[in-house]
Design a protein around this motif. Structure first.
Motif, mmCIF file in Angstrom:
data_model
loop_
_atom_site.group_PDB
_atom_site.id
_atom_site.type_symbol
_atom_site.label_atom_id
_atom_site.label_comp_id
_atom_site.label_asym_id
_atom_site.label_seq_id
_atom_site.Cartn_x
_atom_site.Cartn_y
_atom_site.Cartn_z
ATOM 1 N N UNK A 183 0.670 -0.792 0.118
ATOM 2 C CA UNK A 183 -0.215 -0.182 0.095
ATOM 3 C C UNK A 183 0.515 1.396 -0.247
ATOM 4 N N UNK A 184 2.324 1.240 1.400
ATOM 5 C CA UNK A 184 3.012 2.874 0.508
ATOM 6 C C UNK A 184 3.356 2.574 -0.633
ATOM 7 N N UNK A 185 3.569 1.620 -0.999
ATOM 8 C CA UNK A 185 4.331 1.551 -2.644
ATOM 9 C C UNK A 185 3.627 1.955 -3.624
ATOM 10 N N UNK A 186 2.388 1.680 -3.230
ATOM 11 C CA UNK A 186 1.166 2.180 -4.357
ATOM 12 C C UNK A 186 0.664 3.776 -3.993
ATOM 13 N N UNK A 187 0.589 4.259 -3.295
ATOM 14 C CA UNK A 187 0.943 5.121 -2.094
ATOM 15 C C UNK A 187 1.318 5.866 -2.905
ATOM 16 N N UNK A 188 2.755 6.348 -2.517
ATOM 17 C CA UNK A 188 4.183 7.021 -3.342
ATOM 18 C C UNK A 188 4.561 6.904 -4.522
ATOM 19 N N UNK A 189 4.349 5.545 -5.494
ATOM 20 C CA UNK A 189 4.077 5.653 -6.655
ATOM 21 C C UNK A 189 3.253 6.459 -7.777
ATOM 22 N N UNK A 190 1.635 6.328 -6.951
ATOM 23 C CA UNK A 190 0.378 7.664 -7.322
ATOM 24 C C UNK A 190 1.035 8.541 -7.385
ATOM 25 N N UNK A 191 1.739 9.145 -6.024
ATOM 26 C CA UNK A 191 1.817 10.298 -6.089
ATOM 27 C C UNK A 191 2.756 11.363 -6.812
ATOM 28 N N UNK A 192 3.723 10.690 -6.897
ATOM 29 C CA UNK A 192 4.846 11.138 -7.467
ATOM 30 C C UNK A 192 4.170 10.848 -8.894
ATOM 31 N N UNK A 193 3.787 10.318 -9.168
ATOM 32 C CA UNK A 193 3.288 10.078 -10.884
ATOM 33 C C UNK A 193 2.147 11.560 -11.162
ATOM 34 N N UNK A 194 1.578 11.269 -10.515
ATOM 35 C CA UNK A 194 0.660 12.617 -10.122
ATOM 36 C C UNK A 194 1.597 13.822 -10.292
ATOM 37 N N UNK A 211 5.031 14.656 -11.181
ATOM 38 C CA UNK A 211 4.856 14.379 -12.292
ATOM 39 C C UNK A 211 4.408 15.079 -13.883
ATOM 40 N N UNK A 212 3.106 15.083 -13.404
ATOM 41 C CA UNK A 212 2.060 15.246 -14.706
ATOM 42 C C UNK A 212 1.855 16.280 -14.582
ATOM 43 N N UNK A 213 1.622 17.019 -13.445
ATOM 44 C CA UNK A 213 1.143 17.901 -13.058
ATOM 45 C C UNK A 213 1.749 18.733 -12.292
ATOM 46 N N UNK A 214 3.161 19.221 -11.826
ATOM 47 C CA UNK A 214 4.048 20.107 -10.691
ATOM 48 C C UNK A 214 3.850 21.102 -9.742
ATOM 49 N N UNK A 215 2.122 21.885 -11.020
ATOM 50 C CA UNK A 215 1.889 22.350 -9.892
ATOM 51 C C UNK A 215 0.788 22.082 -8.947
ATOM 52 N N UNK A 216 0.733 21.014 -8.597
ATOM 53 C CA UNK A 216 -0.399 20.227 -8.191
ATOM 54 C C UNK A 216 0.354 19.401 -7.115
ATOM 55 N N UNK A 217 1.510 19.844 -6.238
ATOM 56 C CA UNK A 217 1.989 19.646 -5.501
ATOM 57 C C UNK A 217 2.402 19.099 -4.699
ATOM 58 N N UNK A 218 1.754 20.354 -3.600
ATOM 59 C CA UNK A 218 1.084 20.796 -2.548
ATOM 60 C C UNK A 218 -0.343 19.805 -1.940
ATOM 61 N N UNK A 219 -1.386 20.174 -3.113
ATOM 62 C CA UNK A 219 -2.523 19.161 -3.110
ATOM 63 C C UNK A 219 -2.264 17.462 -2.550
ATOM 64 N N UNK A 220 -0.925 17.362 -3.481
ATOM 65 C CA UNK A 220 -1.351 15.413 -3.969
ATOM 66 C C UNK A 220 0.124 15.595 -2.891
ATOM 67 N N UNK A 221 0.799 15.599 -1.999
ATOM 68 C CA UNK A 221 1.442 15.570 -0.620
ATOM 69 C C UNK A 221 0.793 15.359 0.226
ATOM 70 N N UNK A 222 -0.618 16.275 0.417
ATOM 71 C CA UNK A 222 -1.017 16.869 1.651
ATOM 72 C C UNK A 222 -1.951 15.034 1.843
ATOM 73 N N UNK A 223 -2.959 15.003 -0.036
ATOM 74 C CA UNK A 223 -3.399 13.894 -0.061
ATOM 75 C C UNK A 223 -2.648 12.376 0.162
ATOM 76 N N UNK A 224 -1.886 12.586 -0.087
ATOM 77 C CA UNK A 224 -0.503 11.255 0.071
ATOM 78 C C UNK A 224 0.340 11.270 1.505
#
Length: 84
Positions: free
Chosen positions: A29-40, A42-55
């Protein structure tokens, strides 16, 4: 061997399998969560704070899973309901 010994041994083996499965599930689960957050990110760098918070929120939920499973496993180990 009497029934109490067999039940206690089976419970000990089962608790080991349960804890191993919980640890493996949490690691996956940790691996999937972190990999999908990094993928997101990389696709939209401006969403980094929101994605990190959700991660971190979902990672905290994933981290609680093994502790809940451990509580049930210890309940089976020390207050074995199968022993009469």
């Amino acid at each position: 061997m009497d029934a109490t010994t067999i039940i206690t041994a089976a419970t000990a083996i089962s608790v080991g399998i349960i804890l191993a499965a919980a640890g493996m599930g949490s690691a996956i689960g940790w691996g999937l969560i972190c990999s999908k957050a990094l993928e997101g990110i990389s696709r939209q760098p401006e969403m980094r704070p929101q994605l990190m918070f959700n991660m971190f929120i979902f990672a905290g939920l994933m981290e609680s899973f093994p502790f809940i499973v451990m509580a049930f496993a210890l309940w089976f180990l020390f207050a074995n309901p199968f022993l009469g």
